[in-house]
Design a protein around this motif. Structure first.
Motif, mmCIF file in Angstrom:
data_model
loop_
_atom_site.group_PDB
_atom_site.id
_atom_site.type_symbol
_atom_site.label_atom_id
_atom_site.label_comp_id
_atom_site.label_asym_id
_atom_site.label_seq_id
_atom_site.Cartn_x
_atom_site.Cartn_y
_atom_site.Cartn_z
ATOM 1 N N ARG A 158 -22.031 -9.282 -8.784
ATOM 2 C CA ARG A 158 -21.185 -9.421 -7.555
ATOM 3 C C ARG A 158 -20.413 -8.077 -7.184
ATOM 4 O O ARG A 158 -19.843 -7.875 -6.220
ATOM 5 C CB ARG A 158 -20.068 -9.462 -8.877
ATOM 6 C CG ARG A 158 -18.790 -9.920 -8.036
ATOM 7 C CD ARG A 158 -17.396 -10.648 -9.094
ATOM 8 N NE ARG A 158 -18.163 -11.446 -10.025
ATOM 9 C CZ ARG A 158 -17.378 -12.933 -9.515
ATOM 10 N NH1 ARG A 158 -16.758 -13.139 -7.771
ATOM 11 N NH2 ARG A 158 -17.702 -14.414 -9.490
ATOM 12 N N SER A 159 -20.538 -6.880 -8.260
ATOM 13 C CA SER A 159 -20.765 -5.482 -7.334
ATOM 14 C C SER A 159 -21.935 -4.824 -6.556
ATOM 15 O O SER A 159 -21.233 -3.876 -6.026
ATOM 16 C CB SER A 159 -20.189 -4.280 -8.489
ATOM 17 O OG SER A 159 -21.157 -4.081 -9.347
ATOM 18 N N SER A 160 -23.007 -5.307 -6.506
ATOM 19 C CA SER A 160 -23.926 -4.960 -5.956
ATOM 20 C C SER A 160 -23.752 -5.128 -4.315
ATOM 21 O O SER A 160 -23.764 -5.999 -3.966
ATOM 22 C CB SER A 160 -25.374 -5.465 -6.874
ATOM 23 O OG SER A 160 -25.297 -4.889 -7.777
ATOM 24 N N ALA A 161 -24.340 -4.535 -3.373
ATOM 25 C CA ALA A 161 -24.705 -4.968 -2.137
ATOM 26 C C ALA A 161 -26.237 -5.072 -2.346
ATOM 27 O O ALA A 161 -27.205 -4.543 -2.417
ATOM 28 C CB ALA A 161 -24.348 -3.194 -1.091
ATOM 29 N N MET A 162 -26.152 -6.144 -1.029
ATOM 30 C CA MET A 162 -27.887 -6.849 -0.992
ATOM 31 C C MET A 162 -28.556 -6.178 -0.059
ATOM 32 O O MET A 162 -27.429 -6.792 1.579
ATOM 33 C CB MET A 162 -27.902 -8.234 -2.159
ATOM 34 C CG MET A 162 -27.616 -8.513 -3.029
ATOM 35 S SD MET A 162 -28.164 -8.006 -4.327
ATOM 36 C CE MET A 162 -29.487 -8.418 -3.981
ATOM 37 N N SER A 163 -29.392 -6.784 0.478
ATOM 38 C CA SER A 163 -30.448 -6.118 1.785
ATOM 39 C C SER A 163 -31.614 -7.484 1.989
ATOM 40 O O SER A 163 -32.197 -8.206 1.104
ATOM 41 C CB SER A 163 -30.867 -5.081 2.037
ATOM 42 O OG SER A 163 -30.154 -4.094 2.758
ATOM 43 N N TRP A 164 -31.708 -8.146 3.250
ATOM 44 C CA TRP A 164 -33.000 -8.671 3.228
ATOM 45 C C TRP A 164 -33.499 -7.814 4.455
ATOM 46 O O TRP A 164 -33.366 -6.959 5.470
ATOM 47 C CB TRP A 164 -32.921 -9.735 4.266
ATOM 48 C CG TRP A 164 -32.501 -10.930 3.539
ATOM 49 C CD1 TRP A 164 -30.932 -10.391 3.552
ATOM 50 C CD2 TRP A 164 -33.120 -12.058 2.442
ATOM 51 N NE1 TRP A 164 -31.305 -12.280 2.554
ATOM 52 C CE2 TRP A 164 -32.573 -12.796 1.678
ATOM 53 C CE3 TRP A 164 -34.871 -11.591 2.290
ATOM 54 C CZ2 TRP A 164 -32.986 -13.895 1.345
ATOM 55 C CZ3 TRP A 164 -35.444 -12.476 1.597
ATOM 56 C CH2 TRP A 164 -34.352 -13.740 0.576
ATOM 57 N N TYR A 176 -40.480 -11.921 4.526
ATOM 58 C CA TYR A 176 -39.190 -11.660 4.016
ATOM 59 C C TYR A 176 -39.057 -11.442 1.894
ATOM 60 O O TYR A 176 -39.508 -12.033 1.261
ATOM 61 C CB TYR A 176 -38.408 -12.279 4.095
ATOM 62 C CG TYR A 176 -38.701 -13.015 6.147
ATOM 63 C CD1 TYR A 176 -39.406 -13.169 6.453
ATOM 64 C CD2 TYR A 176 -37.464 -12.119 6.016
ATOM 65 C CE1 TYR A 176 -39.430 -13.312 7.723
ATOM 66 C CE2 TYR A 176 -37.522 -12.407 7.728
ATOM 67 C CZ TYR A 176 -38.330 -12.552 8.847
ATOM 68 O OH TYR A 176 -38.341 -12.884 10.106
ATOM 69 N N PHE A 177 -38.566 -10.019 2.425
ATOM 70 C CA PHE A 177 -38.065 -9.779 0.887
ATOM 71 C C PHE A 177 -36.614 -9.246 0.566
ATOM 72 O O PHE A 177 -35.935 -9.031 1.819
ATOM 73 C CB PHE A 177 -38.778 -8.380 0.918
ATOM 74 C CG PHE A 177 -40.172 -8.041 0.676
ATOM 75 C CD1 PHE A 177 -40.716 -8.198 1.739
ATOM 76 C CD2 PHE A 177 -41.034 -7.996 -0.686
ATOM 77 C CE1 PHE A 177 -42.446 -8.050 1.966
ATOM 78 C CE2 PHE A 177 -42.398 -8.219 -0.045
ATOM 79 C CZ PHE A 177 -42.814 -8.302 1.505
ATOM 80 N N CYS A 178 -36.240 -10.301 -0.314
ATOM 81 C CA CYS A 178 -34.445 -9.515 -1.102
ATOM 82 C C CYS A 178 -34.656 -7.966 -1.925
ATOM 83 O O CYS A 178 -35.567 -8.150 -2.122
ATOM 84 C CB CYS A 178 -34.326 -10.387 -1.077
ATOM 85 S SG CYS A 178 -32.931 -10.653 -2.636
ATOM 86 N N ALA A 179 -33.566 -7.233 -1.566
ATOM 87 C CA ALA A 179 -33.815 -6.293 -2.196
ATOM 88 C C ALA A 179 -32.766 -5.789 -2.486
ATOM 89 O O ALA A 179 -30.975 -6.062 -1.748
ATOM 90 C CB ALA A 179 -34.250 -5.104 -1.958
ATOM 91 N N ARG A 180 -31.567 -4.710 -3.609
ATOM 92 C CA ARG A 180 -30.373 -4.361 -3.769
ATOM 93 C C ARG A 180 -31.077 -3.137 -3.179
ATOM 94 O O ARG A 180 -31.260 -2.167 -3.417
ATOM 95 C CB ARG A 180 -30.113 -4.247 -5.409
ATOM 96 C CG ARG A 180 -28.986 -3.565 -5.830
ATOM 97 C CD ARG A 180 -29.323 -3.910 -7.029
ATOM 98 N NE ARG A 180 -29.205 -1.896 -7.584
ATOM 99 C CZ ARG A 180 -29.057 -1.910 -8.558
ATOM 100 N NH1 ARG A 180 -28.190 -2.311 -9.402
ATOM 101 N NH2 ARG A 180 -29.524 -0.082 -9.121
ATOM 102 N N VAL A 181 -28.826 -3.100 -3.043
ATOM 103 C CA VAL A 181 -28.833 -1.400 -2.316
ATOM 104 C C VAL A 181 -28.518 -0.463 -2.868
ATOM 105 O O VAL A 181 -28.180 -1.112 -3.803
ATOM 106 C CB VAL A 181 -27.667 -1.983 -1.052
ATOM 107 C CG1 VAL A 181 -27.266 -0.152 -0.407
ATOM 108 C CG2 VAL A 181 -27.897 -3.029 0.376
#
Length: 119
Positions: free
Chosen positions: A29-35, A92-97
């Motif tokens: 919930r508090s994390s930014a996420m990227s692709w 395509y990858f998902c990642a945590r910022v």
């Protein structure tokens, strides 16, 4: 930390796909996420990011057609891709910022999901 992507596949030019990334262990919930994505023979390319407040960011090269969203209740981030072109073929990858950082600074990555745009 575990990130599991899904939703990739083969799609014709002009078609759409929605990628999903299910996250576990950390405080999603508090994390930014990227692709991000990596095309054959090319280096990785950041695509989009979304922060905990819902603010979104996109690479200039995307030029519309992609929308990033998140569902905190499901610990999942999505990437809706419309009007896909052959140059969108990539893994395509998902990642945590990295906490407190810009969207293309990432620390945890999933295994990726393959997207192939071809007729």
């Amino acid at each position: 930390v575990q990130l599991v992507e899904s939703g990739g596949g083969l799609v014709q030019p002009g078609g759409s796909l929605r990628l999903s990334c299910a996250a576990s262990v950390f405080n999603f919930r508090s994390s930014a996420m990227s692709w991000a994505r990596q095309a054959p023979g090319k280096g990785p390319e950041w695509v989009s990011g979304i922060y905990s407040d819902g603010s979104t960011y996109y690479a200039d090269t995307i030029r519309g057609g992609f929308t990033i969203t998140r569902d905190n209740a499901k610990n999942t981030v999505y990437l809706q891709m419309n009007s896909l072109k052959p140059e969108g073929t990539a893994r395509y990858f998902c990642a945590r910022v990295v906490p407190g950082s810009i969207p293309d600074m990432n620390d945890y990555w999933g295994q990726g999901t393959q997207v192939t745009v071809s007729s």
